[in-house]
Enzyme design. Structure first.
Site, mmCIF file in Angstrom:
data_model
loop_
_atom_site.group_PDB
_atom_site.id
_atom_site.type_symbol
_atom_site.label_atom_id
_atom_site.label_comp_id
_atom_site.label_asym_id
_atom_site.label_seq_id
_atom_site.Cartn_x
_atom_site.Cartn_y
_atom_site.Cartn_z
ATOM 1 N N GLY A 81 -8.542 0.090 1.762
ATOM 2 C CA GLY A 81 -9.282 1.334 1.544
ATOM 3 C C GLY A 81 -10.011 1.286 0.209
ATOM 4 O O GLY A 81 -10.378 0.208 -0.264
ATOM 5 N N SER A 82 -10.181 2.461 -0.386
ATOM 6 C CA SER A 82 -10.970 2.518 -1.607
ATOM 7 C C SER A 82 -10.167 2.027 -2.820
ATOM 8 O O SER A 82 -8.934 2.015 -2.804
ATOM 9 C CB SER A 82 -11.404 3.962 -1.870
ATOM 10 N N GLU B 235 -6.402 -4.464 -0.477
ATOM 11 C CA GLU B 235 -7.724 -4.944 -0.032
ATOM 12 C C GLU B 235 -8.646 -3.736 -0.140
ATOM 13 O O GLU B 235 -8.664 -2.867 0.715
ATOM 14 C CB GLU B 235 -7.577 -5.440 1.405
ATOM 15 N N CYS C 81 -15.889 -4.036 4.543
ATOM 16 C CA CYS C 81 -15.577 -4.375 3.147
ATOM 17 C C CYS C 81 -16.392 -5.574 2.717
ATOM 18 O O CYS C 81 -16.708 -5.735 1.549
ATOM 19 C CB CYS C 81 -14.111 -4.751 2.994
HETATM 20 C C1 UN1 Z 1 -12.826 -5.158 6.389
HETATM 21 O O1 UN1 Z 1 -13.978 -4.801 6.353
HETATM 22 O O2 UN1 Z 1 -11.902 -4.460 5.914
HETATM 23 O O3 UN1 Z 1 -14.671 -10.732 7.415
HETATM 24 C C2 UN1 Z 1 -12.363 -6.400 7.048
HETATM 25 C C3 UN1 Z 1 -14.951 -9.720 8.075
HETATM 26 C C4 UN1 Z 1 -13.938 -9.235 9.073
HETATM 27 C C5 UN1 Z 1 -12.932 -8.368 8.432
HETATM 28 C C6 UN1 Z 1 -13.458 -7.284 7.543
HETATM 29 N N1 UN1 Z 1 -13.303 -10.372 9.684
HETATM 30 O O4 UN1 Z 1 -16.013 -9.139 7.963
#
Ligand code: UN1
Length: 502
Positions: free
Chosen positions: A234-235, A256, A290
């Site tokens: 999350g954030s 993460e 992310c």
């Molecule tokens: C995320 O955005 O929290 O590498 C995970 C990636 C994906 C996972 C993203 N396999 O973009």
């Protein structure tokens, strides 16, 4: 068919009867903003009961041989494989990502299950040469304890699976708090997991439990002494709060927390490959990964011409219903995301040469969905707003003159998740991947920043939180290590040559 009915039909096909609870947490689809179901919510006392059950489940599960634990994940993975089409659709309905990406996310669940099954026979430690005669040293890895997994809306099932598949073969039990925005995909995973548990035989109950709720529920969840690991996505603000409340008890964390990912386009780059990679990374999942590409450094010699090529794609890329085959960009998760995007564009505008996109797209059939064209911003420099992670499809492009300068600009962000260089120059790409290059947990050459495979360790540095999930040796985060020294001699020599004669 209305999304509500379609959702409920998918849930029924998975034998889920409680996906339309009216009192509790309502689930909406970002496709049209409509209500698609609802789940009962946990309060502090029901959360405490679940934690006690997780502890009981852990006490039984830790003594089951690891390959046998792997068998449960094999059965679960098979169940997910058999239902991939429905699950992919459900991910699309609930998170708004296009169907291809919904299916891709479910595939990621299947992949990590396969990985975890193999791993269940390889949870191995080292043997280490002892300095003492007649002694042997080794490491053993043991289950850690009840594990809390907190996940975000953008990967409603895969990130849970990265954690759960590994933690379960490692002998832990799971308490899963999904995003309030995506409770139904979590129900679906839970149902398939319980079916797999029944098929496995006498597996302990409550190995994986869902906890639905708000921030308060989350607080109760992480304050219980039985919890030994919290893996949270999350954030950065959320991660900082989680980490600081767990630090006094030294509870382990895997964090993460997003990224402000960048790519560098060098003069030797294969530009047609680069533009496709950049586009998928920047606008895929409507800029809500992310790992989404948010900053682009282009060598000055290419700056106007390469940007023009990108701009042409931005102008014609299809935004719309994520269920339709031609759509590449679905809706944003909600109106807040759109407001954050507009605010960022407003702040960037004074320092931009030009901005293309960013405006709202009205989809007639889905008047309450929040659709937007992705924004490409030609910036004069890397200003403060560029250094913020805005969870929306905005790509800021900036020129650079030397690779040294590009790497400095690249590493100036507070986050350190994913990064790429587009180059056919060996010296440049090796420099980028070296200790003096990208400071991210992921550094790629000639592919984009997003779309990582499960086989590698996933995560990043600095404000990204430092955690590693998924492949490689990430499993070690879910276990505790014991160092064993065994004396098989008749003497008692002390280490460091110490004499202690009675
Ligand atoms: C995320 O955005 O929290 O590498 C995970 C990636 C994906 C996972 C993203 N396999 O973009």
């Amino acid at each position: 068919m209305k999304l509500h009915d379609e959702t409920q039909r998918i849930l029924e096909s998975l034998s889920i009867a409680d996906g339309d609870v009216t009192q509790g947490l309502a689930a909406h689809s970002p496709i049209d903003g409509s209500r698609i179901g609802g789940v009962a919510i946990d309060d502090a006392s029901s959360t405490e009961v679940k934690i006690a059950k997780a502890h009981q489940a852990f006490c039984a599960w830790r003594s089951v041989p690891a390959p046998r634990r792997g068998e449960l994940i094999r059965l679960f993975g098979e169940a997910v494989r058999a239902h991939k089409a429905q699950l992919g659709k459900l991910v699309t309905i609930e998170s708004g990502k296009i169907l291809q990406e919904g299916l891709g996310e479910v595939q990621e669940v299947i992949d990590i299950c396969d990985f975890a099954v193999g791993l269940s026979r390889q949870l191995h430690g080292l043997t280490i040469a002892s300095e003492r005669p007649g002694h042997r040293m080794m490491e053993t890895w043991h289950p850690l304890g009840p594990t809390v997994v907190i996940t975000a809306f953008n990967f409603p099932v895969a990130v849970w699976a990265w954690n759960a598949a590994l933690a379960l073969v490692c002998g832990n039990s799971i308490l899963w708090k999904p995003s309030e925005k995506t409770p139904l995909t979590a129900l679906a995973m839970q149902a398939l997991f319980e079916q797999a548990s029944d098929a496995w035989g006498d597996s302990p109950k409550d190995l994986n439990q869902l906890v639905f709720g708000n921030r308060e529920t989350g607080r109760v969840l992480i304050e219980q002494p039985q919890v030994r690991l919290v893996s949270a996505t999350g954030s950065t603000r959320m991660g900082r709060a989680v980490a600081s409340s767990l630090a006094p008890r030294f509870v382990r964390t895997i964090l993460e927390l997003g990224g402000n990912n960048a790519a560098i386009v060098t003069p030797s780059a294969d530009l047609s490959l680069a533009e496709r990679a950049i586009l998928f990374a920047a606008v895929g999942t409507a800029g809500q990964r992310c790992t989404t590409l948010r900053r682009l450094f282009i060598h000055r010699s290419l700056y106007p011409s390469f940007l023009d090529r990108l701009k042409a794609f931005y102008e014609r890329i299809m935004v719309g219903d994520p269920m339709f085959a031609g759509t590449l960009i679905g809706p944003l998760i909600d109106a807040n995301a759109y407001a954050a995007m507009q605010s960022a564009l407003g702040q960037a505008r004074p320092d931009a040469h030009w901005i293309v996109g960013g405006e709202r797209v009205r989809i007639e059939a889905h008047a309450n969905g929040i659709y937007t064209r992705p924004a490409l911003v030609a910036m004069r420099a890397q200003t403060d707003i560029v250094l913020e992670e805005t969870f929306a499809p905005i790509l800021y492009a900036m020129p650079y003159d030397t690779l040294h300068e590009a790497i400095e600009l690249h590493n100036a962000a507070r986050h350190g998740l994913s990064s790429s260089i587009f180059s056919n120059d060996l010296r440049e790409s090796e420099w980028f991947m070296s200790g003096a290059g990208s400071d991210c947990g992921i550094a790629n050459v000639n592919i984009g920043t997003s779309g990582a495979e499960i086989g590698g360790a996933f995560g990043g540095e600095k404000d990204t939180g430092g955690g590693r999930e998924s492949g490689s040796d990430s499993w070690k985060n879910y276990m505790r290590r014991a160092t064993n020294t065994i004396n098989y001699s008749t003497q008692l020599p002390l280490a460091q040559g110490i004499r202690f004669d009675l």
